[in-house]
Enzyme design. Structure first.
Site, PDB file in Angstrom:
ATOM      1  N   ASP A  43       0.839  -1.204   0.000  1.00  0.00           N
ATOM      2  CA  ASP A  43       0.000   0.000   0.000  1.00  0.00           C
ATOM      3  C   ASP A  43       0.877   1.258   0.000  1.00  0.00           C
ATOM      4  O   ASP A  43       0.377   2.368   0.208  1.00  0.00           O
ATOM      5  CB  ASP A  43      -0.954  -0.002   1.211  1.00  0.00           C
ATOM      6  CG  ASP A  43      -2.313   0.600   0.858  1.00  0.00           C
ATOM      7  OD1 ASP A  43      -2.658   0.609  -0.338  1.00  0.00           O
ATOM      8  OD2 ASP A  43      -3.021   1.078   1.762  1.00  0.00           O
ATOM      9  N   ARG A  93     -10.131  -1.614  -6.243  1.00  0.00           N
ATOM     10  CA  ARG A  93      -8.998  -1.149  -5.426  1.00  0.00           C
ATOM     11  C   ARG A  93      -8.254  -0.071  -6.195  1.00  0.00           C
ATOM     12  O   ARG A  93      -7.914  -0.251  -7.359  1.00  0.00           O
ATOM     13  CB  ARG A  93      -8.067  -2.322  -5.085  1.00  0.00           C
ATOM     14  CG  ARG A  93      -6.714  -1.904  -4.548  1.00  0.00           C
ATOM     15  CD  ARG A  93      -6.280  -2.731  -3.362  1.00  0.00           C
ATOM     16  NE  ARG A  93      -4.852  -2.653  -3.107  1.00  0.00           N
ATOM     17  CZ  ARG A  93      -4.280  -1.771  -2.280  1.00  0.00           C
ATOM     18  NH1 ARG A  93      -5.014  -0.852  -1.670  1.00  0.00           N
ATOM     19  NH2 ARG A  93      -2.983  -1.798  -2.074  1.00  0.00           N
TER      20      ARG A  93
END
Ligand SMILES: Cc1cc2nc3c(=O)[nH]c(=O)nc-3n(C[C@H](O)[C@H](O)[C@H](O)COP(=O)(O)OP(=O)(O)OC[C@H]3O[C@@H](n4cnc5c(N)ncnc54)[C@H](O)[C@@H]3O)c2cc1C
Lengths: 515, 194
Positions: free
Chosen positions: A166, A510
């Protein structure tokens, strides 16, 4: 259909879902396919200002090997069922462990938690997704290996692989985590296993030491994306320096941020200060001190500047609190310390050394983070407002004083308009800064929750208009954030998605990527 | 002496350092029982202690085997300490009553070990009143109600006893009004199946 099932992936009939679940149970065993609402509860604690059911999973699975993941993906492709992979699942303030879209199956990789290798000579590690920073820390301590890693603030419960994919950050000189990763293993949607960089070559022993391999470097496309499931990650560790000298410099006025940044930038770029300098506002420090908001402000609305000044005085907290460290030998640190003292004196800052910091919780957890010692000191933020609502707004800024003041003022005005406090810090990369703001709200209060959503929305669009993009976002705003980066980038991302995941089964949505 | 002072006195005397006396007798039963409940209260939060004590009384009356422990906010921010508590509750249930930060840490560590948070309640205190917002994986929407602080946490203790006894939780009849924002204190209680 399983009578207890409330949530299904979009467009999937109950009968088909049941069949898929049956096949998944055959691969993973009944105990590793979670369907019961209660057992799914940990994947549904989102903290974001949207209803839980927008991010409710239909099921969760906990595979234990690459082979199991490969077999699972075959089933999911057959039924076109989307899956949302998580590693340690502690992405608090960015969506936690909940899927980006309702109905996705969470693939929880916490059972894959082996530290496969640590090379003490080359200072590298190879880890699986379920490894936590605490686990890695204990491993190094038990073996008395003088190696440090960089970790984010919730390090004791989070993990290096999930954080890196991330594109998270930490506080040692290795704080830009993707930059200090080296080599990934990725299971693609079609179940092929890709090793990036030198790992693609059979028998290579340079996978964890040379990042680039031959041809295009692919690692980046597996971060903040949904093109594969990362099952191993190489990372670089830092030799513990003979002398580590953390310090804090406190400044009395909000407007001081300009001169702080302009004075520190050259030191950071020249690597006199080698780690990510943090410049934390009073209201970030206060809850971690800890100071109670209610002692200074009751009733609705944002806390006043006068109250913030009083907190500074009562608790010895700066308007801005700069955290950095010197990493080297005694001789080099002695020499560099003189520079730090001169800069502090020249800019009106008050230095607090490690020795002088004893007894301060807020300083201690920061100093620990700067040497990669996991802790949970920053969770104090959640007590500031109470009520469990939190989303990070994290725009990137140039490391220039004028920019920081502009961003800070804009953010504070917008937050204040909705009744929220400016709880922010700047993390100086090399030439950039992550301006991280914790939008804290009471999630048990509908009105505040709605305001938090509207506030984030306004922050996002106001900053985007000024050309400021966020470096990372919570899943509720993934689509809106992606839109701020323009159509061409998104169209390339979509083409890649089509090529790598034609059935759109890997975490569709996402970072705004979907077919 | 009111209850808060009483608990404060016990704390100062060290009696509450590890285990509340009311629960001590239940220790053996607790360790043996399958339906046992460990109640963890944050020692530096007066209402947490009050609710912890009230839960103990309600559970004793209901014949639910339980054990009460208290821990400070600093301890509840330490992984090793929380894991030790979860170990103690292994195979049973744990009820936590603590501040927001400690609650997140506790729930996340439990989740990492496969624990499921069955019920979670946020308590917001205003002048003389407390607002409870109770959410559960099995409830469509949260239940919100307010009551005077002097109600001594009886209703909320009853909700937890009901959840453990497996009985249907009835939504409290008191209207959902009361302190919304800026109340001086905020706390969380929760029930986890470990
Ligand atoms: C008080 C506080 C302070 C924080 N400070 C920091 C900080 O200093 N720096 C920072 O970076 N963050 C910070 N965070 C945010 C966050 O908690 C951390 O980034 C944390 O490391 C992320 O959770 P994780 O490591 O468990 O990753 P995960 O939650 O497992 O992963 C994050 C995301 O990456 C994707 N993903 C995970 N695993 C895989 C995989 N194997 N394959 C493909 N995709 C995958 C998923 O989309 C997932 O949602 C903070 C949070 C809190 C509450």
């Amino acid at each position: 259909m399983n009578a207890k099932r409330k949530t299904l992936p979009k467009g999937i009939a109950a009968g088909e879902f049941d069949k898929a679940i049956k096949e998944l149970k055959k691969i993973l065993g009944n105990e590793n396919v979670l369907e019961d609402e209660l057992r799914l509860a940990p994947y549904n604690k989102i903290m974001m200002p949207v209803p839980n059911d927008q991010h409710a999973p239909s099921a969760a699975i906990t595979p234990a090997s690459v082979e199991e993941i490969q077999a699972v993906l075959k089933v999911l492709n057959k039924y076109k069922i989307p899956v949302y992979p998580i590693s340690t699942g502690k992405n608090l303030g960015y969506g936690s462990a909940a899927p980006v879209q309702r109905g996705q199956i969470v693939m929880d990789l916490r059972r894959m938690n082996k530290i496969i290798e640590v090379d003490p000579d080359l200072c590298t590690a190879l880890v699986e997704p379920g490894v936590t920073y605490q686990q890695l820390y204990d491993y190094l301590q038990e073996r008395k290996l003088p190696l440090w890693f960089s970790c984010p603030a919730p390090s004791a419960i989070a993990g290096p692989l999930g954080n890196m994919v991330d594109r998270g950050v930490g506080y040692t000189p290795y704080g830009e985590h993707f930059l200090f990763s080296c080599g990934m293993e990725v299971v693609l949607a079609n179940s092929e296993v890709l090793r990036t960089g030198m790992g693609a070559m059979p028998n290579s022993n340079t996978w964890q030491v040379f990042k680039w391999g031959y041809g295009p470097t692919l690692d980046g496309i597996f971060t903040q994306s949904n093109y594969g499931i990362v099952t191993k990650m190489g990372m670089w560790l830092m030799p513990a320096p003979p002398d580590f000298r953390p310090f804090c410099i406190q400044y009395p006025n909000e407007a001081d941020i300009t001169k702080i940044v302009d004075a520190l930038r050259p030191l950071r770029i020249a690597m006199v200060i080698p780690n990510a300098v943090v410049i934390a506002h009073t209201l970030w420090e206060a809850p971690c001190t800890p100071v109670k908001r209610a002692d200074y402000h009751t009733g609705p609305g944002a806390i006043s500047d006068a109250a913030v000044s009083k907190i500074q005085k009562d608790h010895n907290i700066g308007a801005w609190n700069v955290y950095a460290g010197l990493y080297g030998t005694k001789e080099t640190n002695d020499a560099n310390w003189k520079i730090i003292e001169a800069v502090a004196a020249g800019t009106g800052g008050k230095i607090i050394t490690e020795e002088q910091s004893k007894g301060s919780q807020a300083l201690q957890y920061r100093f620990d983070l700067m040497k990669g010692k996991p802790n949970l000191g920053e969770f104090g933020l959640y007590n500031w407002r109470g009520g469990g609502g939190s989303i990070w707004f994290a725009p990137v800024s140039q490391a220039k004083g004028s920019e920081t003041l502009k961003q800070m003022k804009t953010a504070k005005d917008i937050l204040g308009k909705y009744g929220f406090d400016y709880v922010g810090e700047f993390i100086v990369g090399w030439r950039d800064m992550h301006h991280v703001i914790d939008l804290l709200f009471d999630r048990s209060d509908d009105d505040q929750t709605k305001k938090a959503y509207a506030c984030y929305d306004e922050l996002l669009h106001t900053f985007a208009k000024e050309g400021y993009g966020v470096y990372r976002s919570n899943t509720a705003f993934a689509e809106k954030v992606a839109a701020t980066y323009g159509p061409v980038k998104r169209s390339v991302e979509k083409k890649l998605k089509k090529a790598l995941d034609p059935n759109n089964i890997l975490a569709p949505g996402r970072c705004g990527i979907s077919l | 002496m009111d209850r808060r002072n009483f608990i404060g006195t016990l704390l100062a005397s060290g009696v509450l350092g590890a285990t509340l006396p009311a629960a001590r007798a239940a220790d053996d039963l607790f360790l043996a029982g399958a339906n046992r409940v460990l109640i963890v209260g944050q020692s530096d939060q007066p209402y947490a202690l009050e609710l912890t004590a009230q839960l103990g009384r309600v559970f004793t009356a209901a014949g639910i085997p339980h054990m009460q422990v208290v821990a400070g906010g600093t301890e509840l921010a330490q992984v090793a300490h929380v894991i030790a508590l979860l170990e103690k509750a292994r195979g049973g249930r744990v009820i936590g009553v603590m501040d927001d930060a400690a609650a997140v840490i506790f729930q996340e560590l439990a989740a990492a070990r496969g624990g499921a948070c069955v019920l979670s309640t946020h308590h917001r205190f205003g002048a003389g009143a407390v607002r409870h917002c109770c959410t559960s994986a099995t409830l469509e929407a949260g239940i919100v109600w307010s009551e005077p602080i002097s109600a001594q946490a009886g209703r909320i203790a009853g909700v937890y006893a009901g959840a453990i006894g497996g009985r249907q939780r009835a939504a409290p009849t008191v209207p959902a009004t009361g302190p919304a924002d800026g109340g001086p204190a905020s706390l969380v209680s929760f029930l986890i199946n470990t």
